[in-house]
Design a protein around this motif. Structure first.
Motif, mmCIF file in Angstrom:
data_model
loop_
_atom_site.group_PDB
_atom_site.id
_atom_site.type_symbol
_atom_site.label_atom_id
_atom_site.label_comp_id
_atom_site.label_asym_id
_atom_site.label_seq_id
_atom_site.Cartn_x
_atom_site.Cartn_y
_atom_site.Cartn_z
ATOM 1 N N SER A 216 33.414 37.689 -34.477
ATOM 2 C CA SER A 216 32.414 38.255 -33.577
ATOM 3 C C SER A 216 31.216 37.332 -33.356
ATOM 4 O O SER A 216 30.519 37.463 -32.345
ATOM 5 C CB SER A 216 31.926 39.601 -34.141
ATOM 6 O OG SER A 216 31.171 40.304 -33.194
ATOM 7 N N THR A 217 30.989 36.397 -34.281
ATOM 8 C CA THR A 217 29.847 35.489 -34.130
ATOM 9 C C THR A 217 30.296 34.065 -33.804
ATOM 10 O O THR A 217 30.017 33.555 -32.721
ATOM 11 C CB THR A 217 28.977 35.489 -35.405
ATOM 12 O OG1 THR A 217 28.591 36.826 -35.714
ATOM 13 C CG2 THR A 217 27.704 34.664 -35.185
ATOM 14 N N ALA A 218 30.986 33.397 -34.722
ATOM 15 C CA ALA A 218 31.362 31.991 -34.512
ATOM 16 C C ALA A 218 32.222 31.815 -33.262
ATOM 17 O O ALA A 218 31.889 31.025 -32.367
ATOM 18 C CB ALA A 218 32.099 31.461 -35.740
ATOM 19 N N LEU A 219 33.326 32.530 -33.194
ATOM 20 C CA LEU A 219 34.234 32.394 -32.054
ATOM 21 C C LEU A 219 33.581 32.869 -30.755
ATOM 22 O O LEU A 219 33.634 32.181 -29.731
ATOM 23 C CB LEU A 219 35.516 33.187 -32.318
ATOM 24 C CG LEU A 219 36.528 33.229 -31.165
ATOM 25 C CD1 LEU A 219 37.010 31.822 -30.824
ATOM 26 C CD2 LEU A 219 37.712 34.126 -31.535
ATOM 27 N N CYS A 220 32.949 34.042 -30.809
ATOM 28 C CA CYS A 220 32.412 34.630 -29.578
ATOM 29 C C CYS A 220 31.258 33.834 -28.981
ATOM 30 O O CYS A 220 31.210 33.637 -27.757
ATOM 31 C CB CYS A 220 31.954 36.069 -29.843
ATOM 32 S SG CYS A 220 33.327 37.234 -29.852
ATOM 33 N N TYR A 221 30.338 33.365 -29.807
ATOM 34 C CA TYR A 221 29.203 32.634 -29.243
ATOM 35 C C TYR A 221 29.604 31.247 -28.757
ATOM 36 O O TYR A 221 29.012 30.718 -27.804
ATOM 37 C CB TYR A 221 28.037 32.584 -30.231
ATOM 38 C CG TYR A 221 27.240 33.868 -30.194
ATOM 39 C CD1 TYR A 221 26.322 34.104 -29.172
ATOM 40 C CD2 TYR A 221 27.448 34.867 -31.136
ATOM 41 C CE1 TYR A 221 25.621 35.291 -29.096
ATOM 42 C CE2 TYR A 221 26.745 36.072 -31.072
ATOM 43 C CZ TYR A 221 25.830 36.275 -30.049
ATOM 44 O OH TYR A 221 25.141 37.464 -29.968
ATOM 45 N N LEU A 222 30.620 30.665 -29.376
ATOM 46 C CA LEU A 222 31.141 29.398 -28.864
ATOM 47 C C LEU A 222 31.807 29.621 -27.503
ATOM 48 O O LEU A 222 31.594 28.861 -26.550
ATOM 49 C CB LEU A 222 32.141 28.797 -29.847
ATOM 50 C CG LEU A 222 32.692 27.411 -29.477
ATOM 51 C CD1 LEU A 222 31.560 26.394 -29.352
ATOM 52 C CD2 LEU A 222 33.717 26.950 -30.509
ATOM 53 N N LEU A 223 32.570 30.703 -27.402
ATOM 54 C CA LEU A 223 33.236 31.043 -26.144
ATOM 55 C C LEU A 223 32.227 31.431 -25.075
ATOM 56 O O LEU A 223 32.352 31.042 -23.909
ATOM 57 C CB LEU A 223 34.219 32.192 -26.389
ATOM 58 C CG LEU A 223 35.187 32.560 -25.257
ATOM 59 C CD1 LEU A 223 35.995 31.348 -24.822
ATOM 60 C CD2 LEU A 223 36.122 33.680 -25.726
ATOM 61 N N GLN A 224 31.202 32.179 -25.462
ATOM 62 C CA GLN A 224 30.154 32.568 -24.513
ATOM 63 C C GLN A 224 29.447 31.331 -23.965
ATOM 64 O O GLN A 224 29.243 31.200 -22.755
ATOM 65 C CB GLN A 224 29.126 33.479 -25.178
ATOM 66 C CG GLN A 224 27.985 33.881 -24.234
ATOM 67 C CD GLN A 224 26.703 34.256 -24.968
ATOM 68 O OE1 GLN A 224 26.692 34.365 -26.192
ATOM 69 N NE2 GLN A 224 25.623 34.454 -24.240
ATOM 70 N N THR A 225 29.068 30.424 -24.851
ATOM 71 C CA THR A 225 28.347 29.223 -24.434
ATOM 72 C C THR A 225 29.189 28.369 -23.497
ATOM 73 O O THR A 225 28.715 27.902 -22.456
ATOM 74 C CB THR A 225 27.936 28.395 -25.660
ATOM 75 O OG1 THR A 225 27.173 29.222 -26.555
ATOM 76 C CG2 THR A 225 27.074 27.203 -25.258
ATOM 77 N N ALA A 226 30.459 28.156 -23.857
ATOM 78 C CA ALA A 226 31.346 27.349 -23.014
ATOM 79 C C ALA A 226 31.564 28.011 -21.653
ATOM 80 O O ALA A 226 31.590 27.340 -20.616
ATOM 81 C CB ALA A 226 32.681 27.145 -23.728
ATOM 82 N N SER A 227 31.702 29.331 -21.634
ATOM 83 C CA SER A 227 31.961 30.057 -20.386
ATOM 84 C C SER A 227 30.751 30.055 -19.467
ATOM 85 O O SER A 227 30.884 29.975 -18.237
ATOM 86 C CB SER A 227 32.384 31.497 -20.691
ATOM 87 O OG SER A 227 33.590 31.539 -21.418
#
Length: 289
Positions: A216-227
């Motif tokens: 919910s934090t590491a994966l999601c915020y990396l994906l959010q930033t890239a998107s």
């Protein structure tokens, strides 16, 4: 094509965050609020640091400063959400947090003088109405907890705004590592200030916080930033408001929450808001890839 992949990425983030509501509820059975924040951000920092160790060696001062601003905004959002929840209902807390959807375009206008389309504004307002139907109960009065939660919404709005601006200039992996490191430092200080230093964690608590930190934090915020490199801040905020839809869905499936007509209407309006905001972008930039 990249724009649609980015939209799919942000949608995936909302699905995972929706499951995070259940994980947070389980974690709170044996952990205190700032303990959860400190552990989840520490775990996220470790994972992101391992993934970006090469890039970190060449990180510049401006890149680090950008990540720190994102981390401060992220911490403010989470901290005031947790503190505010102690003085208000979960439904009001969820609704007032979602007001970041409306705040984001106005922050962009105030800081960058960035013009926002009428359809994007309409989509943002629709999203707030939908979350209101999904979350609010009959009592609409505002108190101390509600005021604190409004500050939380400002924090999340700035986090979305900063992400959209900085990811166009700097590397996503570096930004996210610095963001998480800043958040864990502030969470640890808060944990000490509020004397939340004694841990009595159950197996369920560790599993829940592991999900919150790694997924919910590491994966999601990396994906959010890239998107967000391919989706503007207003549209990103509207798409991310779907978190409340998936949160409700997981509550129904896992926690067996009862479905009401109002909840169904709220979900439908939020989905319509996402469609309206994306149609606005398609019509304004018909040749976009």
């Amino acid at each position: 094509m990249k724009k649609y992949l980015a939209i799919a990425g942000l949608t995936a983030v909302t699905v995972i965050w929706g499951g995070g509501f259940v994980a947070s509820d389980m974690a709170l059975e044996s952990l205190l609020p700032f303990q959860i924040m400190a552990i989840r951000f520490l775990l996220a920092s470790a994972l992101m640091g391992a993934a970006s160790i090469r890039e970190l060696k060449s990180a510049g001062l401006r890149e680090i400063r950008a990540g720190v601003l994102m981390g401060i905004s992220l911490f403010v959002g989470f901290a005031f959400q947790i503190v505010g929840l102690q003085y208000t209902t979960p439904s009001k807390n969820a609704f007032l947090t979602a007001l970041n959807v409306v705040m984001v375009p106005f922050i962009a206008f105030a800081v960058l003088k960035k013009k926002v389309s009428a359809k994007s504004i309409a989509g943002a307002v629709m999203a707030v109405v939908g979350v209101g139907l999904l979350s609010l109960e009959k009592n609409l009065s505002l108190g101390l907890g509600d005021a604190l939660t409004l500050i939380c919404a400002v924090g999340f709005a700035f986090q979305i705004f900063f992400t959209s601006e900085f990811v166009k200039k700097y590397r996503a992996v570096v930004l996210n590592f610095v963001q998480m490191l800043t958040a864990v430092a502030l969470s640890a200080v808060s944990m000490l200030l509020f004397r939340e230093t004694e841990f009595h964690v159950t197996a369920k608590g560790w599993l829940s916080v592991l999900y919150l930190g790694a997924v919910s934090t590491a994966l999601c915020y990396l994906l959010q930033t890239a998107s967000q490199k391919y989706v503007d801040e207003t549209k990103a905020a509207i798409i991310l408001s779907m978190e409340s839809v998936f949160g409700t869905l997981f509550s129904i499936l896992i926690l067996h929450e009862q479905v009401t007509l109002r909840m169904a209407c709220g979900c439908a309006i939020i989905l319509a808001a996402v469609i309206v905001s994306n149609l606005a972008d398609t019509q304004e930039t018909p040749g976009a890839a």
